[in-house]
Design an enzyme around this catalytic site. Structure first.
Site, PDB file in Angstrom:
ATOM      1  N   GLY A   1      44.543  37.558  44.724  1.00  9.19           N
ATOM      2  CA  GLY A   1      45.009  37.593  43.338  1.00  9.19           C
ATOM      3  C   GLY A   1      44.504  36.403  42.553  1.00  9.19           C
ATOM      4  O   GLY A   1      43.425  35.886  42.810  1.00  9.19           O
ATOM      5  N   GLN A   2      45.341  35.940  41.636  1.00 13.97           N
ATOM      6  CA  GLN A   2      44.920  34.906  40.683  1.00 13.97           C
ATOM      7  C   GLN A   2      44.444  33.627  41.344  1.00 13.97           C
ATOM      8  O   GLN A   2      45.169  33.031  42.133  1.00 13.97           O
ATOM      9  CB  GLN A   2      46.107  34.506  39.815  1.00 13.97           C
ATOM     10  CG  GLN A   2      46.505  35.518  38.792  1.00 13.97           C
ATOM     11  CD  GLN A   2      47.846  35.103  38.236  1.00 13.97           C
ATOM     12  OE1 GLN A   2      48.883  35.467  38.766  1.00 13.97           O
ATOM     13  NE2 GLN A   2      47.824  34.320  37.180  1.00 13.97           N
ATOM     14  N   THR A   3      43.273  33.190  40.985  1.00 15.29           N
ATOM     15  CA  THR A   3      42.785  31.922  41.524  1.00 15.29           C
ATOM     16  C   THR A   3      43.275  30.745  40.685  1.00 15.29           C
ATOM     17  O   THR A   3      43.265  29.616  41.142  1.00 15.29           O
ATOM     18  CB  THR A   3      41.243  31.900  41.575  1.00 15.29           C
ATOM     19  OG1 THR A   3      40.750  32.305  40.299  1.00 15.29           O
ATOM     20  CG2 THR A   3      40.718  32.823  42.651  1.00 15.29           C
ATOM     21  N   SER A   4      43.732  31.033  39.452  1.00 17.12           N
ATOM     22  CA  SER A   4      44.153  29.939  38.556  1.00 17.12           C
ATOM     23  C   SER A   4      45.380  29.187  39.076  1.00 17.12           C
ATOM     24  O   SER A   4      45.598  28.034  38.727  1.00 17.12           O
ATOM     25  CB  SER A   4      44.438  30.489  37.162  1.00 17.12           C
ATOM     26  OG  SER A   4      45.451  31.461  37.239  1.00 17.12           O
TER      27      SER A   4
END
Ligand code: G3D
Ligand code: MG
Length: 181
Positions: free
Chosen positions: A70-73
Site C-alpha cells: 500500500g501507501q509508501t508515504s
C-alpha cells in the site's frame, strides 16, 4: 496466561525488554496469528498518520503488528515502531502467488532498515491448510531468502487456521533469540 506460548516465552524473559514485529501483506494471517498466541489482550491503535497497529504485551515482551504494502508515504512513520526490534515474524499467504513479488519487495526494504539489521527473521509460509499453498521451499525461493547471508533466519510452514506449525516456528524463534543474548 497459562498457555503453551506464554510458557515458551517465559524462557526468554530476563530484565530486558524484547520486541517482536509481525509483518506481511494484508490478508497474510498476521492478526489471526497474534490471537493464536493467546499471551494477552490485543490492543488496536491507529496513529494519526493512519495505519493500524495491533499490540500484545506479555510481561516485558511486546508484539506489534501492521500491514505492509500500500501507501509508501507512511513508511517513514513505521520507524517509530521498530527501534530495538529483536525479531521480525514475516507472514506470507502461501496461496497468494500474484502478490509474492510485492511481498518480497516489502521484506527486502524492511530488512534494509538500519534498526532491523540485527533482528532475527522468522518467515511463516502461512495457509498451508489450503490445497493450492506453495511449499515453504517455493515461498523461500519467491522471497529470495537464500540471499540472506548474515542474518539468523528460518522459514516454517504454518496454518493460523488450524494452528499447525506455529509451535515449531515459535520454538525456533525463542531459541534463536536466546542465542542472541
Ligand atoms: P492480516 O492480519 O495479515 O491482514 P488476517 O490477516 O489474520 O486478518 O487473515 C486474513 C484472512 O485469512 C482471514 O479470513 C483469516 O481467517 C484467513 N486466514 C489466516 N490464516 C489462515 C490460514 O492459515 N489458513 C486459512 N485457510 N485462512 C487463514 P477472513 O475470511 O476472516 O477474511
Ligand atoms: Mg490484520
Amino acid at each position: 496466561m497459562g498457555g503453551f506460548f506464554s510458557s515458551l516465552f517465559s524462557k526468554l524473559l530476563g530484565d530486558k525488554e524484547m520486541r517482536i514485529l509481525i509483518l506481511g501483506l494484508d490478508g497474510a494471517g498476521k492478526t489471526t496469528i497474534l490471537y493464536r498466541l493467546q499471551v494477552g489482550e490485543v490492543v488496536k491503535t491507529i496513529p494519526t498518520i493512519g495505519f493500524n497497529v495491533e499490540t500484545v504485551t506479555y510481561k516485558n515482551l511486546k508484539f506489534q503488528v501492521w500491514d505492509l504494502g500500500g501507501q509508501t508515504s507512511i513508511r517513514p512513520y513505521w520507524r517509530c515502531y521498530y527501534t530495538n526490534t529483536d525479531a521480525v515474524i514475516y507472514v506470507v499467504d502461501s496461496c497468494d502467488q500474484d502478490r509474492m513479488g510485492i511481498s518480497r519487495k516489502e521484506l527486502v526494504s524492511m530488512l534494509e532498515e538500519e534498526e532491523l539489521k540485527k533482528a532475527v527473521l522468522l518467515v511463516m509460509a502461512n495457509k498451508q491448510d489450503m490445497p493450492n499453498a506453495l511449499s515453504p521451499s517455493k515461498v523461500s525461493e519467491a522471497l529470495g531468502l537464500s540471499a540472506l547471508k548474515t542474518r539468523t533466519w528460518s522459514i516454517f510452514k504454518t496454518s493460523a487456521k488450524t494452528g499447525e506449525g506455529l509451535d515449531d516456528a515459535m520454538e525456533w524463534l525463542v531459541n534463536a533469540l536466546q542465542g542472541k543474548h
